[in-house]
Design an enzyme around this catalytic site. Structure first.
Site, PDB file in Angstrom:
ATOM      1  CG  ASP A 147      -2.292   0.578   0.924  1.00 11.13           C
ATOM      2  OD1 ASP A 147      -2.340   1.792   0.666  1.00 11.13           O
ATOM      3  OD2 ASP A 147      -3.306  -0.138   0.966  1.00 11.13           O
ATOM      4  CG  HIS A 203      -5.443   3.578   0.954  1.00  7.85           C
ATOM      5  ND1 HIS A 203      -5.104   2.252   0.855  1.00  7.85           N
ATOM      6  CD2 HIS A 203      -6.740   3.662   0.560  1.00  7.85           C
ATOM      7  CE1 HIS A 203      -6.139   1.557   0.409  1.00  7.85           C
ATOM      8  NE2 HIS A 203      -7.150   2.391   0.229  1.00  7.85           N
ATOM      9  CB  SER A 522      -9.660   0.240   0.318  1.00  8.06           C
ATOM     10  OG  SER A 522      -9.130   0.318  -0.970  1.00  8.06           O
TER      11      SER A 522
END
Length: 873
Positions: A147, A203, A522
């Site tokens: 990520d 994220h 996600s």
């Protein structure tokens, strides 16, 4: 990722004995890294041998990455060789362009970090009980995250007794990791790797928090808005950073991160990277299957393209053993309330008013603002507030004409003491509002009930609660609207399973405030990664060995909780929720397994009428099992003979019938039995409209407290080979003229010079196709001359996924194939492309239909686009 320059050797060209495959781009929205390719070698071909092949073919290149499990490399080509010519070379199995993956997008969340329902997810899945009663925390399990990195300094990642987290040292929870790219990397520029995978975007930290944060006892400036823990709050993390602070990541970097995670010994790998409609033959899916075969578990986001209809599951989780994860909304919320007409309603105060209950005296009446036709008004007309003095007004939450603050101003001027807004969508949606004016939203269903109570007795008055109470949230416990629909291009059951992904409170980098609420698959994917860790820990303590990833997937799918779409009484389609919402408690406690973990019935012409399933009893006592069939919603996307799927499939009640042979089985401990299922497709439904039907086969232990297990199935009624491939309703396919990248109609009596003006074939696929081709014919003789070779899209043959409804700019999505006059005379790349001379040529677009043999033209949807004239170069 050190770059090595290798000079071309002056060796004789290798003799071609076979040809590899050069893969087309799946969509025009996919960005590529010019001149860069991922190459997979034939089995048994070593890197040194491959170098010799490239040198012998006078290829000048720089090595970007070398892969071992994948058995290949990514190269920057410095000579004139293209992907097609690379695929022609001896020992080359597959060639892909290096494509760019934007930083994963999440769905805009309207929830505040203080909203209690943002942390209610563990009660939906049994994780809270596993934490408290069984003391399962994921300790001893390694979870890798590919990520944007992890802010490992966050106190939610600290070990017990420490004030902040750390990286790479003894007792650090983020113990492994690597930054493959550096802060300034955007996908196009040169990566600058280093050993520090610090997150500068957010994220990856949010994903990591869902898996394993512990924000229960943090004090000081980074105290969370409310305490929470991740699914497995004692896992050991591996942080593999493939994004800079903005931009994209090249997929060859992602492959390098996957192999690094494997070499670091990660038990579970999470990849919340999204992606559009595709087949399972992309490099990440290929490598994922090999890693899973070696024992690793992989969890991948199914994608947030639910608004585009069927056939849209993201690519990375499409492998046969990878886990593609859909999203569910949170079930319960702790909300302020009021009582009206004998019923209790939850509501959410506006942002400007603050997270406090309405300060309105009990005894105020309701004043709905109605239109002349009797429907609830949006309240955008200031003259409609007559009679609102001293009352609480109710308006519709349609924001197309005015804002909530404008409505609030109108209500205040009319003397209203408060305002409630009924949202158009489901759920409690906080509004902006005004300071000091009691204003907020109630649920959509709450507005309906409130109006009914008002019409029955207009003199009803409000009673306002002072403290929040727990409510079942409207739309909660249901599949998220944004979560992508399956199936995949081969009618396989995807997604596999679902997890909480809507409005999830988790960690973000300290510099960004430490905490945030995000939504998306996600967020659901890391929940499943954490579930894998808990399951692994539970089995490790019993058997002293960790179960393999595909075995864990089966256990989680067998025991999931089947959900319903919000507002519906019937169970949601399996192509929306997979096996259902994960129930980790049941997975850990179950003593029965049912395999395979899904059943693909295909279509009417290929219907698997008879399927054998195996049921195994791993309990301590002999068990008797009965069987049942749970039918789910059928989805119709072609009910008006449309050539592009509906963005919102129509839900129907077309159900298959299933019989069992035998109807029950008795199985001793440690033994298995087979049961034969006999399927009949739905009697209802028009086969010409291709409804997708689905359901679950359930095995039910007869003993008290035995946990039922199930497997999902799905099929298509009708001949799938007749599903429309290309969107002719929207005018595709077509040939246009391109000048300086701008498309226009072809002028009359026009000749393309192939320098300033290029012909471009535009296509819009409404469904996957195993083979999409653009053929060039001689206009006079109609002889086949070859397949288009496009400098932007590559050879016009090979599989393609479907297009989205609209692109990120909001315009209709399609794919352009710019043509410079080159064609491949065969579809196997055994010969290089040739340049056609000036002349007139016919262009024929053809898309192979699903599950067909591939005989041309019988198995293709064929469109003759007429002739064009090109000049000689």
């Amino acid at each position: 990722m050190k770059i090595h320059t290798i000079l071309s050797a002056a060796l004789a060209t290798a003799t071609l004995v076979s040809a590899g495959k050069f893969h087309q781009l799946e969509s025009d929205e996919i960005k590529v890294l010019p001149g860069s390719y991922i190459i997979e070698y034939e089995d048994g071909l070593h890197h040194s041998d491959a170098d010799n092949v490239l040198n012998a073919n006078k290829v000048k290149y720089e090595v970007r990455n070398k892969y071992n499990v994948f058995n290949g490399a990514s190269l920057s080509i410095k000579s004139a060789h293209m992907g097609e010519s690379l695929a022609e070379m001896k020992g080359i199995k597959n060639v892909w362009r290096v494509t760019l993956h934007p930083i994963p997008k999440t769905v805009l969340s309207v929830k505040k970090p203080t909203d209690p329902d943002t942390v209610s997810d563990h009660s939906m899945t049994g994780v809270d009980i596993l934490h408290k009663k069984y003391k399962l925390t994921g300790k001893g399990i390694k979870v890798g995250i590919i990520d944007t990195g992890i802010d490992y300094s966050h106190p939610a990642f600290a070990t017990k007794g420490a004030s902040q987290g750390c990286f790479g040292q003894k007792n650090c929870r983020v113990a492994y990791g690597w930054d493959f790219v550096g802060d300034d990397y955007n996908g196009y520029n040169e990566p600058k790797p280093d050993a520090d995978p610090m997150d500068c975007f957010g994220h990856g930290s949010h994903v990591a928090g869902i898996i394993g944060a512990n924000a229960k006892n943090i004090k000081g400036p980074l105290k969370p808005p409310q305490p929470f823990v991740g699914v497995a709050p004692e896992v050991t993390f591996g942080a593999y950073r493939v994004y800079g602070c903005e931009g994209s990541a090249a997929d060859d970097v992602i492959l390098a991160a996957m192999e690094r995670a494997f070499s670091d010994g990660m038990d579970v790998l999470n990849m919340s990277l999204g992606g559009g409609s595709a087949y399972k033959y992309n490099p990440q899916s290929v490598l994922a299957e090999r890693l899973i075969a070696r024992g690793m578990a992989l969890s991948a986001a199914a994608g947030n393209d639910g608004g585009d209809g069927v056939w849209m599951v993201a690519d990375i989780g499409l492998g046969d053993k990878a886990t593609s994860v859909a999203s569910f909304e949170s079930t319960y919320g702790n909300h302020f309330w009021f009582k009206y007409g004998g019923a209790v309603y939850p509501y959410a105060s506006s942002f400007e008013y603050g997270d406090i209950p309405f300060k309105v005296s009990s005894g105020a009446a309701l004043a709905p603002i109605f239109e002349k036709n009797g429907t609830l008004s949006d309240g955008c007309d200031p003259t409609s507030y007559k009679g609102a003095k001293g009352k609480v007004v109710l308006t519709l939450g349609d924001g197309s004409r005015c804002s909530s603050s404008e409505r609030g101003e109108f209500a205040m001027k009319a003397g209203a003491v408060g305002m409630l807004i009924q949202p158009v969508e489901l759920g409690l949606l906080p509004v902006q509002g005004l300071p000091k004016f009691p204003m907020g939203s109630l649920e959509n269903r709450g507005g309906v009930k409130l109006i009914a109570a008002y019409k029955k007795k207009p003199k009803n008055t409000f009673k306002w609660g002072k403290s929040p109470v727990i409510f079942h949230v409207e739309g909660g416990g249901a599949p998220s609207d944004y979560s992508s629909f399956g199936m995949d291009g081969e009618l396989r059951s995807k997604p596999d399973i679902a997890a909480p992904g809507g409005n999830i409170l988790s960690t973000v980098p300290v510099k960004n405030g430490g905490y945030a609420v995000m939504s998306g698959t996600s967020m659901a994917s890391p929940y499943i990664a954490g579930a894998h860790a808990l399951y692994m820990q539970s089995r490790k303590s019993k058997s002293k060995s960790k179960p393999k990833g595909d075995a864990i997937r089966q256990a989680l799918k067998n025991t999931a909780t089947v959900g319903k779409m919000a507002g519906h009484k019937t169970f949601a389609s399996t192509v929306k929720q997979g096996a259902g919402l994960v129930n980790v408690l049941n997975a850990v406690l179950a003593t029965t397994t049912l395999s395979p973990d899904h059943i693909d019935l295909l279509d009417t012409n290929h219907l698997r009428k008879t399927v054998k399933i195996t049921i195994r009893n791993d309990g301590k006592h002999t068990e008797t099992y009965g069987f049942s069939h749970i039918a789910t919603d059928a989805l119709n996307s072609y009910h008006k003979n449309n050539t592009f799927p509906l963005t919102t499939p129509t839900i129907t009640d077309y159900h298959a019938t299933v019989s069992f042979s035998p109807c029950k089985v008795k199985i001793r401990p440690g033994k298995s039995a087979q049961v034969t299922l006999h399927f009949k497709e739905p009697k209802k439904g028009n086969a010409a409209e291709f409804p997708i039907y689905s359901g679950y086969i359930q095995a039910i232990p007869r003993s008290h407290g035995g946990i039922p297990v199930h497997v999902p199935y799905a099929g298509v009624k009708g001949d799938i080979a007749k599903v429309p491939m290309l969107d002719t309703d929207s005018g595709f396919p077509a040939v246009l003229a391109a000048n300086d990248g701008k498309l226009r109609d072809i002028p009359e009596d026009f000749t393309f010079d192939l320098v300033n003006d290029l012909p471009v074939v535009v296509v819009r696929l409404g469904s996957h196709t195993p083979d999409f081709t653009i053929r060039i014919l001689d206009s006079k003789t109609k002889a086949f001359l070859g397949f288009v070779n496009s400098p932007s899209a590559g050879p016009a043959f090979g599989w393609l996924g479907r297009d989205r409804d609209n692109n990120d700019s909001g315009n209709i999505a399609f794919k352009p194939w710019f043509w410079t006059g080159e064609v491949f005379q065969q579809a196997d790349l055994t010969q290089p492309p040739v340049q056609l001379p000036g002349g007139e040529y016919d262009i024929v677009v053809a898309a192979q239909r699903k599950l067909s043999v591939g005989k041309y033209p019988e198995d293709y949807e064929v469109f003759d686009l007429g002739s064009i004239r090109i000049a000689s170069l």
